[in-house]
Enzyme design. Structure first.
Site, mmCIF file in Angstrom:
data_model
loop_
_atom_site.group_PDB
_atom_site.id
_atom_site.type_symbol
_atom_site.label_atom_id
_atom_site.label_comp_id
_atom_site.label_asym_id
_atom_site.label_seq_id
_atom_site.Cartn_x
_atom_site.Cartn_y
_atom_site.Cartn_z
ATOM 1 N N TYR A 32 -2.566 -0.574 -2.502
ATOM 2 C CA TYR A 32 -1.430 -0.124 -3.312
ATOM 3 C C TYR A 32 -1.435 -0.804 -4.664
ATOM 4 O O TYR A 32 -2.084 -1.832 -4.866
ATOM 5 C CB TYR A 32 -0.106 -0.372 -2.583
ATOM 6 C CG TYR A 32 0.397 -1.798 -2.638
ATOM 7 C CD1 TYR A 32 1.419 -2.161 -3.512
ATOM 8 C CD2 TYR A 32 -0.134 -2.786 -1.808
ATOM 9 C CE1 TYR A 32 1.897 -3.465 -3.565
ATOM 10 C CE2 TYR A 32 0.332 -4.090 -1.848
ATOM 11 C CZ TYR A 32 1.339 -4.428 -2.731
ATOM 12 O OH TYR A 32 1.798 -5.717 -2.790
ATOM 13 N N ARG A 51 -7.710 -2.766 -11.198
ATOM 14 C CA ARG A 51 -7.544 -3.511 -9.945
ATOM 15 C C ARG A 51 -7.490 -2.569 -8.753
ATOM 16 O O ARG A 51 -8.018 -2.872 -7.677
ATOM 17 C CB ARG A 51 -6.282 -4.383 -10.012
ATOM 18 C CG ARG A 51 -6.130 -5.316 -8.827
ATOM 19 C CD ARG A 51 -4.996 -6.294 -9.004
ATOM 20 N NE ARG A 51 -3.706 -5.632 -9.090
ATOM 21 C CZ ARG A 51 -2.547 -6.277 -9.270
ATOM 22 N NH1 ARG A 51 -2.538 -7.599 -9.413
ATOM 23 N NH2 ARG A 51 -1.413 -5.615 -9.334
ATOM 24 N N ARG A 100 -8.079 7.888 16.054
ATOM 25 C CA ARG A 100 -7.542 6.530 16.027
ATOM 26 C C ARG A 100 -8.585 5.514 16.500
ATOM 27 O O ARG A 100 -8.361 4.677 17.365
ATOM 28 C CB ARG A 100 -6.260 6.380 16.864
ATOM 29 C CG ARG A 100 -5.432 5.159 16.429
ATOM 30 C CD ARG A 100 -4.600 4.522 17.530
ATOM 31 N NE ARG A 100 -4.223 3.171 17.175
ATOM 32 C CZ ARG A 100 -4.946 2.086 17.458
ATOM 33 N NH1 ARG A 100 -6.095 2.194 18.106
ATOM 34 N NH2 ARG A 100 -4.550 0.883 17.076
ATOM 35 N N LYS A 147 -5.629 -5.859 -2.818
ATOM 36 C CA LYS A 147 -4.193 -5.561 -2.779
ATOM 37 C C LYS A 147 -3.914 -4.594 -1.626
ATOM 38 O O LYS A 147 -3.652 -3.394 -1.806
ATOM 39 C CB LYS A 147 -3.714 -4.995 -4.119
ATOM 40 C CG LYS A 147 -2.200 -5.121 -4.320
ATOM 41 C CD LYS A 147 -1.844 -4.856 -5.760
ATOM 42 C CE LYS A 147 -0.327 -4.861 -5.988
ATOM 43 N NZ LYS A 147 0.289 -6.163 -5.758
ATOM 44 N N GLU A 179 0.215 -18.812 -3.913
ATOM 45 C CA GLU A 179 0.934 -17.897 -4.817
ATOM 46 C C GLU A 179 2.247 -17.520 -4.166
ATOM 47 O O GLU A 179 2.551 -17.944 -3.047
ATOM 48 C CB GLU A 179 0.094 -16.656 -5.098
ATOM 49 C CG GLU A 179 -0.315 -15.882 -3.867
ATOM 50 C CD GLU A 179 -1.359 -14.815 -4.164
ATOM 51 O OE1 GLU A 179 -1.473 -14.382 -5.325
ATOM 52 O OE2 GLU A 179 -2.060 -14.419 -3.214
#
Length: 283
Positions: A32, A51, A100, A147, A179
């Protein structure tokens, strides 16, 4: 009525339907990005898209559109919603897989989903008062440079911080601050601005990168090295950066004041510089 984007279509957010077999839902198999919008334009768009591309490449998801096409879709979404100030959330997953299986079959069509949120950045009380953070152990996976939509550890940290009366969590690993749960961590010392170097241990923050460049341009030294909680508590200032907050002073850590317990001059100046940069370069 908010308009969202799903796989090439603009439609009311409440009408969006994503398969329950989507690997983003079943495996957190997705990436994301969140981009700020000021004056109806995207802030630091090129950095966020670069990114996004890097993160997708790292986990082997092919972008369903070119970066230019993705940016065009974001701009169209902003226009559809008449968004002046806020956020565009973008998520790409590997797609829906009826088996799956942990190993996805070849040829899955990635899912590209976007929506917007109204949010005030420029005139917020937190910019004048500062925010508090609470520290806790870093329980995330090792590839924090990606991310990923797998945000359970960050969500748990945020909830624990709220319980402690703080607005953000700072995570600690091997004795050093890594962070924030959704931000990059900085302190201000006699050396200058101190923040961790980029590695697999932290996300390379787009806002943080722009802000450190602005700091260096204005003559403020930027030192990339790990720092401890004790250093943070003894610092002149502390602050955090993210696309959803820009730059905010941290005035308390675990209930203890940082510096004078009020927003400091360095973070205050950097926020001003970043807002000017955001407005000048938004697209």
């Amino acid at each position: 009525m908010s308009v969202a984007y799903l796989n090439g279509q603009f439609l009311p957010l409440e009408d969006v339907r994503i398969s329950p077999l989507d690997r983003g839902f079943l495996f957190a198999d997705g990436i994301y990005e969140v981009a700020a919008v000021i004056d109806g334009r995207l802030v630091d768009s090129a950095s966020h898209l670069a990114r996004l591309e890097r993160s997708c490449t790292e986990i082997g998801i092919a972008l369903p559109l070119t970066l230019d096409e993705i940016e065009a879709a974001q701009k169209a979404l902003v226009a559809h919603n008449g968004l002046g100030e806020g956020l565009v959330y973008l998520q790409i997953t590997r797609g829906a897989d009826v088996t799956r299986d942990f190993i996805p079959p070849a040829g899955l069509q990635p899912t590209l989903f976007m929506f917007v949120q109204n949010k005030t950045f420029l005139d917020v009380p937190a910019a004048r008062t500062g925010v508090a953070v609470a520290t806790m152990a870093d329980l995330r996976w090792a590839r924090r440079d990606i991310k990923s939509v797998g945000l359970l550890a960050q969500a748990m940290a945020k909830m624990a911080a709220k319980e402690a009366g703080a607005q953000e969590a700072w995570m600690i690993e091997d004795g050093f601050i890594t962070e924030g749960a959704s931000s990059t961590a900085f302190i201000v010392t006699d050396e200058g601005i101190v923040t961790r170097p980029y590695s697999q241990s932290v996300l390379a923050g787009c806002t943080g990168a722009a802000l450190t460049a602005l700091a260096e341009e204005s003559g403020i030294a930027v030192i990339r090295r790990p720092f401890t909680l004790a250093e943070a508590l003894a610092a002149k200032e502390a602050f955090m950066t993210s696309a959803s907050t820009f730059c905010l002073s941290i005035v308390k850590i675990d209930g203890q004041p940082v510096g004078h317990g009020t927003p400091g001059p360095v973070a205050t100046r950097l926020r001003e510089l970043y807002i000017d940069f955001a407005r000048r370069t938004a697209v």
